[in-house]
Structure formats: structure tokens, C-alpha cells
Design an enzyme around this catalytic site. Structure first.
Site, mmCIF file in Angstrom:
data_model
loop_
_atom_site.group_PDB
_atom_site.id
_atom_site.type_symbol
_atom_site.label_atom_id
_atom_site.label_comp_id
_atom_site.label_asym_id
_atom_site.label_seq_id
_atom_site.Cartn_x
_atom_site.Cartn_y
_atom_site.Cartn_z
ATOM 1 N N THR A 147 -11.935 5.718 0.212
ATOM 2 C CA THR A 147 -11.244 6.858 0.825
ATOM 3 C C THR A 147 -11.421 8.059 -0.099
ATOM 4 O OG1 THR A 147 -9.160 6.036 -0.101
ATOM 5 C CG2 THR A 147 -9.610 5.527 2.205
ATOM 6 N N LYS A 173 -11.337 -0.887 -3.988
ATOM 7 C CA LYS A 173 -11.226 0.537 -3.727
ATOM 8 C C LYS A 173 -9.824 0.974 -4.140
ATOM 9 C CE LYS A 173 -9.618 2.667 -0.811
ATOM 10 N NZ LYS A 173 -8.350 3.509 -0.787
ATOM 11 N N THR A 184 -4.119 -4.556 -6.023
ATOM 12 C CA THR A 184 -4.414 -3.139 -5.978
ATOM 13 C C THR A 184 -4.525 -2.685 -4.551
ATOM 14 O OG1 THR A 184 -5.885 -1.427 -6.766
ATOM 15 C CG2 THR A 184 -6.897 -3.507 -6.129
ATOM 16 N N GLU A 270 -7.424 9.840 -8.895
ATOM 17 C CA GLU A 270 -7.639 11.143 -8.261
ATOM 18 C C GLU A 270 -7.478 12.273 -9.276
ATOM 19 O OE1 GLU A 270 -6.280 9.976 -3.720
ATOM 20 O OE2 GLU A 270 -4.797 10.792 -5.117
ATOM 21 N N ASN A 394 -4.476 15.583 -2.982
ATOM 22 C CA ASN A 394 -3.401 15.047 -2.152
ATOM 23 C C ASN A 394 -2.783 16.100 -1.243
ATOM 24 O OD1 ASN A 394 -2.777 12.053 -2.780
ATOM 25 N ND2 ASN A 394 -3.268 12.957 -4.755
ATOM 26 N N THR A 399 -6.067 17.432 5.750
ATOM 27 C CA THR A 399 -6.576 18.676 6.344
ATOM 28 C C THR A 399 -8.090 18.739 6.274
ATOM 29 O OG1 THR A 399 -6.342 19.826 4.227
ATOM 30 C CG2 THR A 399 -4.486 19.931 5.761
#
Length: 399
Positions: A147, A173, A184, A270, A394, A399
Site C-alpha cells: 500500500t 507488507k 504485523t 512512512e 497520511n 485523496t
């Protein structure tokens, strides 16, 4: 991703573009397990667990799986009865096309929470997935389940006992919403070893504790977390006995694959720029050590200081102080950045210099070591910093 990714006898994989959320990339993966395979699994403890988690648990109780079906882009979580129906329908599509029972298919989903999962992409993609199954499709499958990940996460180990080779290969992932309470985000590990289902479950539960259960990116436990370990038995190497040479080698291989995959998740956190180990020692209990470690790891002030390479040791000290340690004697607390002592006897170490602390924190990887002086228990977890990009990723996720 480390060394060569080794195929596992008895496991075939395929990836396809279903268009569930992403365009111009694969978002579906299918793993086929040879008949006679056994499986072990651990799942999220989030009360709002996703529909595929519920279905996978139910199916595992009824039959040994033959297929694992994974989609990215849509978590199918918070979707009520419609989500359950959609998850079951995806299983039915695979089962009908492959000629197996519906409870021999395990579904897994990752992506946006709260959106209905469309089943049309699965109906279109399943025939092609089955037709393109192959032993060497680990990389394509690892990419399909991503993702916000920036790279696929894969690991392999093999060992020989009495001239017989056993292989363990896995993919995972995860990049954000990482603070597992079982495993995870998603991880799938396969081996051609021969082992009972009960022993395999024990191996998995032992392996996830120091690996997937000891990492955090942002403190959020997902609704979809799952880790599956399957054994095909094709090698005919019996690893059931934990004390045997082959049993020990197998358990070590699984441990190493889990650790490598867990480490890769934190490295790919991230927006992360730092990989930081937090080691808490001299605690009264493992739970106490873990509480301290996660309090430090989840502190936004600590995490932003890590990003800035700012040795603001007061933030670490404050996090330790609010971790809920009963009767903490601050005079016994010592804290290090790698080998640089920053706190001793509950205050700034007399020999500490800001330059020495900043030199450590400027590195891409380092350790924060905390000695509580209350006992002998110890814990190590992996975390990362909190950067501008984490907020951007995030904030823009839907969007």
C-alpha cells in the site's frame, strides 16, 4: 530485500491487476499450497477486526488451506455484514475456479478502512491468477500487496541436514499503522519442511514475539494484521522435534526470516529516515521493560527529535518517567545513545557532551539503551523517527 529469494517446493504464486483502488499496478496476489500442507496463523487483536480476518479464522478451524488470496487498496474493515459477504464471495470465486472447498481459501485485505470491497475485480482476475501460478513469483506477489510501502519486503533462508535442503521464504507488507499485537500488517511465510500443525503454530508464535511483536512505527494496531506460516512437507525433512538438529535449524531459519521482514517494515516506515533500537534492561519484568520501551518509542517528542538528530535527552527521560513504573528510583536510571552515556544517577552524565550525542543521532541506525536498575528483565524493540513525510503521506492517504 536481502539475498536471493528462494522458491519453496509446493508453493506457487501469482499477481494480477484488479483495479480495486490502484491503477496500472498489481493489487491481487494468490498463493497455492500443495495438498497436504499445514498452516499456522496469528491475527490482530483489534476489536474492529476486518471481515477477512474473521473469515480466515473461521476457515482455518474447518480445513487446511489450499489458497491464500490477498488484495491491497481496500481493507474491507468496518464494513459489517456486506464486508463478510464480500470476503466470502472472493473465497467462493477462487474455490469454484480451483475445484476446492470454500473453507480451503483464506482471504486477506489491506488498504483503506470503511469502504465496501467490490468483488467484480476478483471475478475478472481469478482465472488469470490461477493460470499464471508459478514458484518464482514471490517478488511480483510482494509488490502486489503493497500500500504505502516504498519497496517489497522479502526474505529467504535455507539449511541442510544430512544432505537434505529445507527452505523458508516469506514476504510482508507494512509501512504505517504499525504497532502489532500479534504479528504485523500482513506476512506470509512458507517452508517445504514436514511438521505437524500444532508444532508449526508453536514455531510461529515463538518467532513473532521478538520480531513482528517488537516493532512500532506509529503505535497504531491495524484492523487487518495477520501472519501466516505454511509448511508443504515436500522436502520430507521432519522438523517436528524441537530438540533435533533439523528442528533447531528450522526454528532458527523461521526466526531469522521473521526478524528480517519485521526490520524491513520499520526501515520502510512512512517517511522514516532512522531505524532505532530501544533496549530496556534491568527491569523487574518483561512487561515493565516493554511498557518503558513503547512509551519512549511512541513519544511524538522523542520521535521528532530522532528525525532532527537532536540529542534532547530530556524527552527520553520524561518518557521513561511517565511509563508507569511503580516506585521507580530515578537515581538508578542510566541512558545511553549507542555507547555514549547521556544520563546516569537520574541526571545528565558528567562526561556527556552534546557533540557526542548528536554524532550518534545523526547516524541512520543507532540504539537507545535504558537501564532501570530494578531487576534482570530486558526487552528490545525497533522503531523509527517521525518526519514531515509521515504527516504528508497520511494526510493525503485517501485523496
Amino acid at each position: 530485500m536481502g539475498a536471493e529469494i528462494l522458491p519453496v517446493a509446493g508453493v506457487r504464486l501469482a499477481a494480477a491487476a484488479g483495479g480495486i483502488r490502484y491503477q496500472n499496478r498489481d493489487d491481487l496476489a494468490l498463493l497455492e499450497l500443495t495438498e497436504g500442507s499445514v498452516a499456522a496463523a496469528v491475527f490482530t487483536r483489534n476489536a474492529f477486526c476486518a471481515a477477512p480476518v474473521t473469515v480466515a479464522r473461521q476457515h482455518l478451524e474447518k480445513a487446511a488451506p489450499r489458497y491464500l488470496l490477498i488484495n491491497s487498496g481496500n481493507a474491507n474493515a468496518g464494513t459489517g455484514e456486506a464486508g463478510m459477504a464480500a470476503s466470502l464471495e472472493t473465497c467462493r470465486l477462487v474455490a469454484a475456479a480451483a475445484g476446492v472447498a470454500i473453507n480451503q481459501v483464506l482471504p486477506f485485505s489491506t488498504g483503506v478502512i470503511g469502504e465496501d470491497l467490490p468483488t467484480e475485480p476478483f471475478a475478472r482476475a481469478v482465472p488469470g491468477l490461477l493460470a499464471s501460478l508459478g514458484e518464482d513469483n514471490w517478488l511480483a506477489s510482494a509488490r502486489a500487496i503493497m500500500t504505502t510501502d516504498t519497496l517489497p519486503k522479502l526474505a529467504s533462508r535455507s539449511f541442510q541436514v544430512e544432505g537434505q535442503t529445507v527452505t523458508v521464504t516469506g514476504m510482508s507488507k507494512g509501512s504505517g499503522m504499525i504497532r502489532p499485537d500479534m504479528a504485523t500488517m500482513l506476512a506470509f511465510i512458507a517452508t517445504d519442511a514436514l511438521i505437524s500443525a500444532a508444532s508449526l503454530q508453536q514455531v510461529l508464535e515463538t518467532a513473532v514475539d521478538p520480531s513482528f511483536n517488537s516493532i512500532t512505527v506509529d503505535g497504531d494496531t491495524s484492523t487487518n494484521d495477520a501472519c501466516v506460516l505454511v509448511a508443504t512437507g515436500v522436502s520430507c525433512m521432519d522438523v517436528d522435534a524441537a530438540a533435533s538438529a533439523c528442528g533447531q535449524a528450522f526454528r532458527q531459519a523461521v526466526d531469522e526470516v521473521c526478524m528480517e521482514l519485521a526490520r524491513a517494515i520499520v526501515l520502510d516506515g512512512e517517511g522514516a529516515t532512522k531505524l532505532v533500537e530501544i533496549a530496556v534492561e534491568e527491569a523487574e519484568s518483561e512487561s515493565q521493560a516493554r511498557d518503558v520501551a513503547y512509551t519512549v518509542a511512541h513519544s511524538p517528542l522523542v520521535k521528532t527529535a530522532l528525525f532532527a538528530s537532536d540529542p534532547n535527552w530530556g524527552r527520553i527521560l520524561a518518557a521513561v518517567g511517565r511509563a508507569g513504573v511503580d516506585d521507580l528510583d530515578i537515581g538508578r536510571v542510566r541512558i545511553w545513545l549507542d555507547d555514549v552515556c547521556i544520563v546516569s544517577r537520574g541526571e545528565r552524565d558528567a562526561a556527556y557532551t552534546e557533540e557526542a550525542g548528536q554524532a550518534v543521532m545523526s547516524q541512520p541506525e543507532f540504539t537507545i539503551r535504558i537501564a532501570l536498575g530494578t531487576g534482570q528483565a530486558h526487552v528490545r524493540i525497533l522503531t523509527c523517527d517521525l518526519s514531515f513525510d509521515y504527516v504528508k503521506i497520511n494526510a493525503e492517504y485517501r485523496t
